[in-house]
Motif scaffolding. Structure first.
Motif, PDB file in Angstrom:
ATOM      1  N   MET A 154       0.828  -1.205   0.000  1.00  0.00           N
ATOM      2  CA  MET A 154       0.000   0.000   0.000  1.00  0.00           C
ATOM      3  C   MET A 154       0.867   1.263   0.000  1.00  0.00           C
ATOM      4  N   HIS A 155       1.923   1.266   0.780  1.00  0.00           N
ATOM      5  CA  HIS A 155       2.829   2.417   0.801  1.00  0.00           C
ATOM      6  C   HIS A 155       3.514   2.602  -0.557  1.00  0.00           C
ATOM      7  N   ARG A 156       3.858   1.498  -1.203  1.00  0.00           N
ATOM      8  CA  ARG A 156       4.477   1.603  -2.537  1.00  0.00           C
ATOM      9  C   ARG A 156       3.472   2.146  -3.548  1.00  0.00           C
ATOM     10  N   ARG A 157       2.222   1.737  -3.421  1.00  0.00           N
ATOM     11  CA  ARG A 157       1.189   2.253  -4.321  1.00  0.00           C
ATOM     12  C   ARG A 157       1.014   3.758  -4.112  1.00  0.00           C
ATOM     13  N   LEU A 158       1.089   4.183  -2.856  1.00  0.00           N
ATOM     14  CA  LEU A 158       0.998   5.611  -2.558  1.00  0.00           C
ATOM     15  C   LEU A 158       2.139   6.375  -3.220  1.00  0.00           C
ATOM     16  N   ALA A 159       3.334   5.844  -3.128  1.00  0.00           N
ATOM     17  CA  ALA A 159       4.479   6.510  -3.751  1.00  0.00           C
ATOM     18  C   ALA A 159       4.307   6.598  -5.264  1.00  0.00           C
ATOM     19  N   ASP A 160       3.824   5.531  -5.876  1.00  0.00           N
ATOM     20  CA  ASP A 160       3.601   5.546  -7.331  1.00  0.00           C
ATOM     21  C   ASP A 160       2.525   6.562  -7.699  1.00  0.00           C
ATOM     22  N   ALA A 161       1.471   6.641  -6.889  1.00  0.00           N
ATOM     23  CA  ALA A 161       0.390   7.569  -7.184  1.00  0.00           C
ATOM     24  C   ALA A 161       0.846   9.016  -7.053  1.00  0.00           C
ATOM     25  N   ILE A 162       1.644   9.301  -6.035  1.00  0.00           N
ATOM     26  CA  ILE A 162       2.161  10.672  -5.870  1.00  0.00           C
ATOM     27  C   ILE A 162       3.074  11.043  -7.026  1.00  0.00           C
ATOM     28  N   PRO A 177       1.162  14.523  -8.480  1.00  0.00           N
ATOM     29  CA  PRO A 177       1.819  15.171  -7.335  1.00  0.00           C
ATOM     30  C   PRO A 177       0.862  15.864  -6.375  1.00  0.00           C
ATOM     31  N   GLU A 178      -0.331  16.235  -6.825  1.00  0.00           N
ATOM     32  CA  GLU A 178      -1.255  16.919  -5.913  1.00  0.00           C
ATOM     33  C   GLU A 178      -1.685  16.030  -4.751  1.00  0.00           C
ATOM     34  N   LEU A 179      -1.463  14.723  -4.858  1.00  0.00           N
ATOM     35  CA  LEU A 179      -1.805  13.833  -3.751  1.00  0.00           C
ATOM     36  C   LEU A 179      -0.883  14.010  -2.550  1.00  0.00           C
ATOM     37  N   THR A 180       0.210  14.739  -2.724  1.00  0.00           N
ATOM     38  CA  THR A 180       1.158  14.934  -1.627  1.00  0.00           C
ATOM     39  C   THR A 180       0.475  15.506  -0.387  1.00  0.00           C
ATOM     40  N   ARG A 181      -0.523  16.351  -0.588  1.00  0.00           N
ATOM     41  CA  ARG A 181      -1.185  16.977   0.561  1.00  0.00           C
ATOM     42  C   ARG A 181      -1.968  15.974   1.396  1.00  0.00           C
ATOM     43  N   PHE A 182      -2.274  14.814   0.828  1.00  0.00           N
ATOM     44  CA  PHE A 182      -2.990  13.791   1.574  1.00  0.00           C
ATOM     45  C   PHE A 182      -2.055  12.730   2.166  1.00  0.00           C
ATOM     46  N   ALA A 218      -8.276   3.394  -4.452  1.00  0.00           N
ATOM     47  CA  ALA A 218      -8.392   4.737  -5.034  1.00  0.00           C
ATOM     48  C   ALA A 218      -7.046   5.222  -5.565  1.00  0.00           C
ATOM     49  N   LEU A 219      -5.959   4.853  -4.907  1.00  0.00           N
ATOM     50  CA  LEU A 219      -4.629   5.211  -5.411  1.00  0.00           C
ATOM     51  C   LEU A 219      -4.345   4.492  -6.726  1.00  0.00           C
ATOM     52  N   TYR A 220      -4.726   3.235  -6.809  1.00  0.00           N
ATOM     53  CA  TYR A 220      -4.602   2.477  -8.068  1.00  0.00           C
ATOM     54  C   TYR A 220      -5.398   3.169  -9.176  1.00  0.00           C
ATOM     55  N   GLU A 221      -6.623   3.574  -8.844  1.00  0.00           N
ATOM     56  CA  GLU A 221      -7.475   4.252  -9.825  1.00  0.00           C
ATOM     57  C   GLU A 221      -6.865   5.579 -10.268  1.00  0.00           C
ATOM     58  N   THR A 222      -6.224   6.286  -9.338  1.00  0.00           N
ATOM     59  CA  THR A 222      -5.610   7.574  -9.669  1.00  0.00           C
ATOM     60  C   THR A 222      -4.534   7.405 -10.726  1.00  0.00           C
ATOM     61  N   LEU A 270      -9.987  11.822 -13.611  1.00  0.00           N
ATOM     62  CA  LEU A 270      -9.054  11.804 -12.489  1.00  0.00           C
ATOM     63  C   LEU A 270      -9.683  12.333 -11.205  1.00  0.00           C
ATOM     64  N   SER A 271     -10.629  13.256 -11.334  1.00  0.00           N
ATOM     65  CA  SER A 271     -11.248  13.843 -10.145  1.00  0.00           C
ATOM     66  C   SER A 271     -12.006  12.812  -9.320  1.00  0.00           C
ATOM     67  N   ILE A 272     -12.463  11.725  -9.933  1.00  0.00           N
ATOM     68  CA  ILE A 272     -13.265  10.742  -9.188  1.00  0.00           C
ATOM     69  C   ILE A 272     -12.448  10.101  -8.067  1.00  0.00           C
ATOM     70  N   PRO A 273     -11.297   9.470  -8.366  1.00  0.00           N
ATOM     71  CA  PRO A 273     -10.535   8.894  -7.250  1.00  0.00           C
ATOM     72  C   PRO A 273      -9.899   9.943  -6.348  1.00  0.00           C
ATOM     73  N   VAL A 274      -9.469  11.086  -6.906  1.00  0.00           N
ATOM     74  CA  VAL A 274      -8.838  12.110  -6.067  1.00  0.00           C
ATOM     75  C   VAL A 274      -9.846  12.669  -5.059  1.00  0.00           C
ATOM     76  N   ASP A 275     -11.067  12.947  -5.514  1.00  0.00           N
ATOM     77  CA  ASP A 275     -12.100  13.432  -4.594  1.00  0.00           C
ATOM     78  C   ASP A 275     -12.424  12.381  -3.529  1.00  0.00           C
ATOM     79  N   ALA A 276     -12.406  11.109  -3.921  1.00  0.00           N
ATOM     80  CA  ALA A 276     -12.686  10.042  -2.964  1.00  0.00           C
ATOM     81  C   ALA A 276     -11.597   9.963  -1.903  1.00  0.00           C
ATOM     82  N   ILE A 277     -10.359  10.129  -2.333  1.00  0.00           N
ATOM     83  CA  ILE A 277      -9.251  10.119  -1.380  1.00  0.00           C
ATOM     84  C   ILE A 277      -9.412  11.255  -0.361  1.00  0.00           C
TER      85      ILE A 277
END
Length: 465
Positions: free
Chosen positions: A292-300, A304-309, A434-438, A449-456
């Motif tokens: 999960m942490h690796r998926r987060l890194a790939d998604a960021i 890059p806007e996912l950094t705030r989450f 949701a990170l996979y979807e992003t 893209l807004s669908i998974p980002v808004d869900a996160i």
């Protein structure tokens, strides 16, 4: 009884060691196919081997080529079945071109190949070709003769062929385009479920398993499935379309979602009763949380806007690592509304048990948490409303919440496992999905893209609250 395949070894469409002209001929066509992953790139192709099926038409060769693409990253292996004809077919759109005096066609559109494919499955035909061995395995008690074939439109990663004739049970045969070492869960899980008496999957007809050369394996050989045939359910809609229509009309979906939860719990229970399970260990949990942490890194990296989450997401993952986890078992693995069919007088029927297509086949066959499937379906309800919003509609804000709650309630009633008591774990799996979807949307559908980002954002806010 196994029927042995014999063919004329004097004809080889591509002589051993002289594949370059053929691959140069094939390359432009492959890049235009929906199942070819590296679109826009110039393929660097290598032929691994071929196997020939016993064509139902004289003077027609039905040859399956295994072609490795070295374009980018890890090489991708493709199954490319072709037919070779001495004379061109009139009014036939599947022509690839002329090569070495033969007319070459995309085989799933050619009855000479489709007939040979179904015969190989139903008769248990064994075929030994150039560095490839294949054998058919029939699991159905009866398959009608004289079925006519057509290709199902809309497929992306595979090619599905429909076999039908008036008055007979139709069959769908999925030709796996991307090949991997390891058993395909779509074949294994649906066969186990059907043999256990489950009506939540279409009854299997059979499959083809093959071996081929693989330099990446210790013994130099790989084993996997080439094709899978099962009953076809014509004229039905998938749950995505049913749910989308309901949401667009503002119609409550709670009853349907509840029965879908019940069906999901039934499939999980049957898989757990008939396939291996294991109590989860701390090392298992560390492995899942690490992925999960690796998926987060790939998604960021992709968005890059996912950094705030990031701090909130990592906190959810940390909480999940301390939660109580259910036993691991075989699951669907890529569960969403598009993988479920609404069949009249039968209810919900689950299909496409291949797992996430971006994961290696051996990973898809590992034991996993049933909470992953739960989270996948919860994300799918969110996608229904999100897709309507992307299209300019204004879905009911209560629609998603009531569908999610009803699905969880149905699953809990049938399984005896109250999802509310596993909320921390489900949140982690839902964020992971949701990170996979992003990453997927960023690469393929930026408008979504807004669908998974808004869900996160919503998930992080709810957990923080």
């Amino acid at each position: 009884m196994v029927a042995w395949l014999v063919w004329n070894m004097t004809f080889l469409p591509v002589p051993p060691g002289d594949h370059a002209p053929f691959l140069a001929f094939l390359s432009p066509w492959m890049t235009r196919q929906r199942w070819f992953a590296n679109k826009g790139a110039n393929p660097a192709l290598e032929q691994i081997g071929t196997v020939t099926l016993d064509s139902v038409e004289p003077d027609v060769e039905a040859v399956t080529h295994l072609v490795l693409d070295h374009t980018v990253g890890k090489p991708a292996l493709y199954q490319v079945p072709l037919t070779y004809r001495r004379e061109p077919l009139a009014n036939f759109d599947a022509l690839i071109g002329e090569f070495d005096g033969r007319w070459v066609y995309d085989a799933p559109y050619d009855s000479a190949y489709t007939g040979a494919l179904l015969d190989a499955i139903t008769h248990g035909t064994e075929s030994r070709g150039d560095h490839v061995w294949a054998v058919g395995k029939r699991t159905a008690s009866h398959v009608a003769a004289g079925l006519q074939s057509r290709v199902l439109t809309g497929e992306q990663s595979n090619t599905s062929i429909i076999f039908e004739h008036e008055g007979e049970t139709p069959v769908i045969c999925k030709v796996f385009r991307a090949l991997h070492d390891g058993e395909n869960p779509d074949v294994v899980l649906q066969t186990v479920l059907a043999q256990a008496g489950s009506t939540a999957v279409p009854p299997p007809v059979g499959h083809i398993v093959a071996e081929w050369d693989d330099r990446g394996e210790a013994d130099g050989r790989a084993t996997g499935h080439l094709a899978f045939a099962q009953e076809f359910l014509p004229g039905v809609q998938d749950a995505w379309r049913v749910a989308l229509a309901a949401a667009a009309a503002g119609t409550d979906f709670s009853d349907e979602a509840r029965t879908l939860g019940i069906a999901t719990a039934g499939v999980h229970a049957t898989l757990a009763a008939n396939m291996p399970t294991s109590d989860i260990t701390p090392d298992d949990i560390d492995s899942v949380i690490g992925s999960m942490h690796r998926r987060l890194a790939d998604a960021i990296a992709a968005v890059p806007e996912l950094t705030r989450f990031e701090p909130a997401i990592r906190d959810v993952f940390e909480r999940a690592s301390q939660a109580q986890w259910p036993a691991q078992q075989r699951i669907h693995g890529d569960y969403h509304l598009g993988q479920v069919l609404a069949v009249p007088d039968r209810g919900w029927v689950l299909v496409d048990f291949e797992g996430e297509p971006l994961r290696p086949m051996k990973e898809r066959s590992r034991l996993d948490s049933p909470m992953r499937d739960i989270a996948g379906m919860l994300r799918s309800f969110d996608y229904v409303a999100g897709s309507l919003a992307v299209g300019g509609a204004v879905p009911s804000p209560e629609w998603v919440g009531s569908a999610r709650a009803a699905f969880e309630a149905g699953y809990g009633a049938a399984s005896g496992r109250d999802i509310r008591h596993s909320r921390t774990l489900v949140d982690a799996f839902e964020l992971d999905k949701a990170l996979y979807e992003t990453v997927y949307e960023a690469r393929n559908r930026p408008g979504w893209l807004s669908i998974p980002v808004d869900a996160i954002e919503r998930l992080c806010a709810r957990v923080a609250g």
